[in-house]
Design an enzyme around this catalytic site. Sequence first.
Site, PDB file in Angstrom:
ATOM      1  N   TYR A 147       0.761  -1.308  -0.037  1.00 20.94           N
ATOM      2  CA  TYR A 147       0.040  -0.011  -0.139  1.00 20.94           C
ATOM      3  C   TYR A 147       0.903   1.324  -0.011  1.00 20.94           C
ATOM      4  CZ  TYR A 147      -3.522   3.437   1.675  1.00 20.94           C
ATOM      5  OH  TYR A 147      -4.416   4.274   1.708  1.00 20.94           O
ATOM      6  N   ARG A 220      -0.612   6.110  17.670  1.00 21.35           N
ATOM      7  CA  ARG A 220      -1.067   6.556  16.394  1.00 21.35           C
ATOM      8  C   ARG A 220      -1.934   8.169  16.562  1.00 21.35           C
ATOM      9  NH1 ARG A 220       0.971   2.834  14.999  1.00 21.35           N
ATOM     10  NH2 ARG A 220       0.519   1.079  13.183  1.00 21.35           N
ATOM     11  N   ARG A 284       3.303   6.231  14.906  1.00 13.90           N
ATOM     12  CA  ARG A 284       3.320   7.365  14.023  1.00 13.90           C
ATOM     13  C   ARG A 284       2.410   8.665  14.366  1.00 13.90           C
ATOM     14  NH1 ARG A 284       0.478   4.212   9.120  1.00 13.90           N
ATOM     15  NH2 ARG A 284       2.722   3.659   8.576  1.00 13.90           N
TER      16      ARG A 284
END
Length: 327
Positions: A147, A220, A284
């Site tokens: 991806y 995240r 992230r």
Amino acid sequence: MSRVSLVCGAGGFIGGHLVKELLASGPVRAVDCKPFDEWYQIHPGADNRHLDLRTIEGCSAAVPGAHDIYNLAADMGGMGFIERNKALCMLSVLINTHLLIAAREAGARRYFFSSSACVYNLEKQRSPEVVPLRESDAYPAMPEDGYGWEKLFSERMCRHFMEDFGLETRVARYHNVYGPSGTYAGGREKAPAAICRKVVEAKLSGSTTIEIWGDGTQTRSFTYISDCVKGTRLITDSDVKEPLNLGSEELVSIDELVSIVEQIAGITLRRTYDTSAPKGVAGRNSDNRRIRELFDWAPSTSLAVGLEATYRWIYDEMRSGAAVVPR
């Protein structure tokens, strides 16, 4: 004559919200390869079309008369999908390639490409205490396999169509977009919707446990859909030619995400952890310095506020027995 906005992937989660927003300011052509009864939202005021944008024929039929083209079309989902379907994810390159060719031939004014934070170098995401990712951190390239590589390649394709052919392209790197009117079951759902669904299931069934993918420490940031739509329009209408982060800077662990949803639901569940399940990178987060500098704006909807709306929508859907179609 009014300028037509073309939304590709209009039957998807983000696409459906973007069509609704764009309809307030002019005509919209909405295109997706899914049958109409599988679109997340379908707006009667739009010119809704069922076309396969993986083919040049589908793209050529979609673009005539389009002033601005928004490419949100892709075969994708949450980490459970993209880790197990790398080839399918990479085949989305056909959509962007054919759509760029068709857009150039049709003389479109602007072409927006929805990229992803999955383009960022994996070496910079190995700790839950991640340093927020700046746009330059995509290089040297080592993105999410499958991806992420497709998204990074397609960014470059947009850049070179602009440099070589004069097609004005704009790119946003989305960071984990969530909100109502999206998928929450079936294998393509992302973490916020999956956690909301699991908490709703427990509340409705009387269960006292919840299964979490990974060990709960992964971190995240999650971007609410209204911020995503606003940022998409800002970037598309701007003179900014380089890819930009479009994401929240509110970093949380998956365990903290579960706690927020539990608080909304008014329950506390015993947690079990499946460390063999797909879990993605350790951490992230989005660095929003560049988007603030350019627009004096950045996504600001708090996770508590966004999750409240998302949980309530999923709860109502599940309580009503609405069918869930994996899309």
